[in-house]
Design an enzyme around this catalytic site. Sequence first.
Site, PDB file in Angstrom:
ATOM      1  N   SER A 152       0.815  -1.221   0.000  1.00  0.00           N
ATOM      2  CA  SER A 152       0.000   0.000   0.000  1.00  0.00           C
ATOM      3  C   SER A 152       0.847   1.269   0.000  1.00  0.00           C
ATOM      4  O   SER A 152       0.318   2.379  -0.063  1.00  0.00           O
ATOM      5  CB  SER A 152      -0.931   0.010   1.220  1.00  0.00           C
ATOM      6  OG  SER A 152      -0.167   0.028   2.423  1.00  0.00           O
ATOM      7  N   HIS A 175      23.839   5.123  -3.681  1.00  0.00           N
ATOM      8  CA  HIS A 175      23.718   5.279  -5.133  1.00  0.00           C
ATOM      9  C   HIS A 175      25.034   5.705  -5.789  1.00  0.00           C
ATOM     10  O   HIS A 175      25.535   5.055  -6.711  1.00  0.00           O
ATOM     11  CB  HIS A 175      22.646   6.319  -5.473  1.00  0.00           C
ATOM     12  CG  HIS A 175      21.275   5.954  -5.018  1.00  0.00           C
ATOM     13  ND1 HIS A 175      20.849   4.660  -4.875  1.00  0.00           N
ATOM     14  CD2 HIS A 175      20.210   6.724  -4.688  1.00  0.00           C
ATOM     15  CE1 HIS A 175      19.584   4.653  -4.477  1.00  0.00           C
ATOM     16  NE2 HIS A 175      19.188   5.886  -4.363  1.00  0.00           N
ATOM     17  N   GLN A 206      20.825  10.136 -16.145  1.00  0.00           N
ATOM     18  CA  GLN A 206      19.427  10.544 -16.292  1.00  0.00           C
ATOM     19  C   GLN A 206      19.361  12.062 -16.218  1.00  0.00           C
ATOM     20  O   GLN A 206      20.236  12.680 -15.598  1.00  0.00           O
ATOM     21  CB  GLN A 206      18.542   9.904 -15.210  1.00  0.00           C
ATOM     22  CG  GLN A 206      18.806  10.396 -13.800  1.00  0.00           C
ATOM     23  CD  GLN A 206      17.963   9.716 -12.766  1.00  0.00           C
ATOM     24  OE1 GLN A 206      17.761   8.513 -12.766  1.00  0.00           O
ATOM     25  NE2 GLN A 206      17.436  10.501 -11.835  1.00  0.00           N
TER      26      GLN A 206
END
Length: 505
Positions: free
Chosen positions: A20, A250, A379
Amino acid sequence: MQIHQQELKDSTVIVVFGASGDLAKKKTFPALFGLYRDGFLPRDVRIVGYARTKMDEVEFHKRTTSYIKNPNNDEAIAAKIEEFKKISSYVSGGYEDDPSFENLEKVLRKVESETHKGRERHRLFYLALPPSVFLPVAANTKKHCYTTEGINRIIVEKPFGKDLDSCRELLGSLKQFWAEEETFRIDHYLGKEMVKNMLVLRFANVALGVAWDKNSVSNVQITFKEPFGTEGRGGYFDEFGIIRDILQNHLLQVLSILTMERPVSFSAEDIRDEKVKVLRAIPPIERSDTLLGQYVAGSGKPGYLDDDTVPHNSVCPTFAATTLHVRAAYRSVPMLTVPRALRLTALNEAKVEVRIQFKDVTQGIFKDISRNELVLRIQPSEAVYLKLNTKAPGLYTRALPTEMDLTYKRRFSEVKIPEAYEALILDALKGDHSNFVRDDELDVAWRIFTPILHWIDGRDGPRPKPVPYPYGSRGPKELDAFIGKYGYKRTDEGYQWPVTNLASL
């Protein structure tokens, strides 16, 4: 074939814990749908969502498909979405009590009895959950939902602890229930197309390889920028901070691939062995090699401390530039100093890129000439371009900075670049650990960053006060001087990529 390397092609149930939540809604389920649409999920696969939230199947399907893209209302994609709903179901329950997981096991057995007629029944558990419930869910899953009739695998999301000690505690506790070969620790940057391309660029091209050492490379910048502030997310951000959220995981993954030695093969352990070796050659970050910033009001936007979800006296950095020194421990080291400018929140653009700047040409016939740079745009708009000098067209001899440009959208216009989560979930189904984080890799990564994190947290004296920078700017005004002392030169202020107007240069 070893069982942990076996691809799950049939009779598989994928359980998504935290179904959820935002991560599942925005990343996990769209990735699962992308794999289903393209035929990469196992035959007769079933997906079971699990969370505390009480909701019916209609609401569950509405949530899980709300971020699936179909901008042109393609009928084929719409039909696939309806099929995807039919193979997905939902169970609500707690994360820490036995009865909830006993009920989940009953549901899984019922699902398997309807579709999986053979003896093998494989299960992949995806923990799209906050760290506070990693261990109880991992323990209860092993206790109540671990199949003895097939292969079990568990995917764990970051963050893996908050410093070296908490990481070791978490890893040790998780290993009590799940073996290392069953565990897939996800860092979604390792699934990004351009990050995966780095191994090929480095080790499949002699032209790049010969210059990829300390004699040719001056410095490398790994930059992460986002153009928005915390905007109501200050509670989470203020607890974890910029370094834990982005740098320690990252961007350090990107750094390890950039600086590792050539692996003996593309096997998972050979690649991860080389990453660990190079991380061990990086000493802990020094305070003097760190620049911290916090954004203030600018461009009509409020500052970090103006956010009601942020403590009014917070000194949490929203910007960090750190320098990591890769020691000359091996035959060739791509760089000795690695300025890593992380500019996370409230900056002037969205961008993640690697910029490898080479040393100056030998002085002589050319003076004050731009340096060569190899830029990997991770990106947005994946690209590789090599910035070099060429003669400007015309009757005069003048060196002009330009580029050899590989922009993916132009060169591979008909190819769909998969989302990072699609690639990583598929790797987990295949049993391929290459793009997942190993336990010893986590340990050495936290060793590099823990001293600076304890300084920022105030464990080793007064907390440092970050320098201010306006919302929507490039970052603190001190940044240029900071990266300049590590060898970075900005010698072509008029240059922009791509070059479209010679008269402007």
